[in-house]
Each structure stands twice: as C-alpha cells, then as structure tokens.
Design an enzyme around this catalytic site. Structure first.
Site, PDB file in Angstrom:
ATOM      1  N   LYS A 132      -0.372   4.241  10.526  1.00  0.00           N
ATOM      2  CA  LYS A 132      -0.370   4.814  12.110  1.00  0.00           C
ATOM      3  C   LYS A 132      -1.599   6.007  12.248  1.00  0.00           C
ATOM      4  CE  LYS A 132       1.998   7.821  13.768  1.00  0.00           C
ATOM      5  NZ  LYS A 132       1.741   9.282  14.238  1.00  0.00           N
ATOM      6  N   HIS A 144       1.466  -1.704  -1.640  1.00  0.00           N
ATOM      7  CA  HIS A 144       2.829  -1.959  -1.405  1.00  0.00           C
ATOM      8  C   HIS A 144       3.518  -0.903  -0.931  1.00  0.00           C
ATOM      9  CE1 HIS A 144       2.768  -3.074  -5.929  1.00  0.00           C
ATOM     10  NE2 HIS A 144       2.646  -1.745  -5.557  1.00  0.00           N
ATOM     11  N   ASN A 167       4.488  13.384   8.020  1.00  0.00           N
ATOM     12  CA  ASN A 167       3.767  13.832   8.728  1.00  0.00           C
ATOM     13  C   ASN A 167       4.378  14.468  10.051  1.00  0.00           C
ATOM     14  OD1 ASN A 167       4.650  11.193   9.417  1.00  0.00           O
ATOM     15  ND2 ASN A 167       2.936  10.991  10.902  1.00  0.00           N
ATOM     16  N   ALA A 204       3.383  10.798 -10.557  1.00  0.00           N
ATOM     17  CA  ALA A 204       4.373   9.862 -10.127  1.00  0.00           C
ATOM     18  C   ALA A 204       5.535  10.898  -9.543  1.00  0.00           C
ATOM     19  CB  ALA A 204       4.615   8.879 -10.754  1.00  0.00           C
TER      20      ALA A 204
END
Length: 251
Positions: A132, A144, A167, A204
């Site tokens: 977005k 993914h 965000n 990670a």
C-alpha cells in the site's frame, strides 16, 4: 425467499440479458482487437484499454480506468481496478487497486496490491503479499507473507517471509526507506520512521526501531537462553496423552 411477481421477474430477466449482451459485446471487441480471452466468465468495463497480444484468463474482472499492456497474462481469478499493468507482466489470482505495475512483473498468487503502489521493471510480489502506498524500484523480490506499506524500496532488495513495515502508531502514518541491494530477514518488523541503508541486512526475527547504516547488519532480538530440563514434566504428560490416543486409534 419471497416470491417475485411475473412482471417483476421478466423485467429483471430483461435487465440481466441486456447486461450480458453488453458484456459479451465488450469481449468481442477486445477479441477482434487481438486480445486473447479464453472464457465468457471474464468481465471488462467499457473504459478499459487492453493492448493486442495480452491474455485475459477466466474469472478476471477489469474495472474503471484500467490499462493492460501487450504480452500481459491477467488471471485467472484476478480483479484489477483503475490501474496500469505494463507490458509483459503476469497478475495471477490477485487484486490490484489504483496502482501502477511496471513491465515484466510477476504478481501473485493471492497478492493484494492496494492504492498507490508503484513497481519498476521485474518486480515480484508473491503469495499473500500486501502492499500500500509504496514504491518498489527495479528487481525487488517479495515472495510471500509480507506487508509493505508507506515505503520506498531501492532496487534489487530481497524480503524474507513475514516482513512487516509497522507504519501506523494509532495516530499517524510514517514511511520506511530501504536502500538498494538490501536483504530483509524473515520476520523482520520495520518500525517507521526508519531507514535501511544500501546493501544492509536485517537479522531474522528482528524488530528494527533505529536506522541501519549501509552495509551493516541490524540485529534487534534478545540473546537466546536455554533452561535445561524445563520441558520435561510438560512433555511427560503430552507424550502420555498422545500414546493413549494412538492406542485407541489402533484398536
């Protein structure tokens, strides 16, 4: 369900027949113009522009001011609305709204491209990715299970599974900035506003709240501690339960 009077039913039937006739006329127009359409299940609005040589697969819906470039493969089961898809791109089983997909992109399956997403050449947005209000430079790979919102991403970055740009703080939206050639590790949370410099990595499982300099590795996770023997009593009861179930199933 309440019964419908015959006049009302016939009027409804006429409206449906008119809508179907118009839909088929639009499909025939695009077929005559060199677009490949393999099914009557396709729905295309009158204002949609499709270049000759594009392929529109079954279950696809093209709405509004959508423009599809030459050589694209759209579908099956794809919804695109008020968006541009440049030449040679594939959008498979996905939804795209008010965005611009660049040339030779590979989108889907099950990708949700939300408003104001812009991608450059050769971007891959894969399964269960949501975007977005974000810009993706050339060659990005988001394979993914990732959300990227309100972000600017440099070229040739790779996003590990489970990455999230955080965000929104409940009041305001903030942007994430990622440089070129970055590797974002699986299950990284990027808490905006934050910047990741060119060629940087995130480890990670990290929650990144501070800028990561170029060529650096950002690590934001507690050092692992093992409590010896902690699981033994829990495991005894669990194993006994499963063995009992196994014995019952074997009878």
């Amino acid at each position: 369900m309440e019964s419908i009077s015959n006049p009302a039913r016939e009027a409804a039937r006429a409206r449906l027949a008119a809508a179907e006739a118009k839909r088929e006329d639009i499909l025939l127009y695009h077929l005559a113009n060199g677009v490949i359409i393999d099914s009557r299940t396709v729905e295309i609005d009158e204002g949609v522009v499709i270049a000759p040589g594009a392929t529109i697969l079954s279950g696809t819906i093209l709405r509004g001011r959508t423009v599809i470039g030459a050589g694209c493969i759209i579908g099956p089961n794809t919804h695109i609305e008020d968006s541009i898809v440049d030449e040679g791109s594939t959008v498979n089983a996905s939804q795209v709204y008010s965005s611009h997909i660049g040339p030779h992109n590979n989108i889907g399956p099950f990708t949700h491209v939300r408003v104001n997403t812009v991608t450059d050449y050769g971007v891959h947005l894969g399964a269960y990715v949501e975007t977005k209000n974000s810009n993706f430079a050339r060659g990005n790979t988001v394979s993914h299970l990732t959300y990227i919102g309100d972000s600017d991403v440099g070229k040739y970055c790779n996003f590990g599974c489970g990455t999230v740009t955080c965000n929104y703080d409940g009041k305001d939206k903030f942007r994430t900035q990622i440089g070129d050639y970055c590797f974002i590790g699986c299950n990284t949370n990027l808490v905006a506003p934050v910047k990741v410099g060119d060629g940087a990595y995130t480890a990670a499982g990290s929650t990144i709240t501070k800028d990561v300099p170029a060529q650096a590795l950002g690590i934001a996770r507690e050092r692992q501690t093992n409590l010896e023997g902690w699981a033994e009593p829990k495991m005894e009861a669990y194993i006994a339960k499963k063995k009992k179930l196994e014995d019952e199933q074997s009878k």
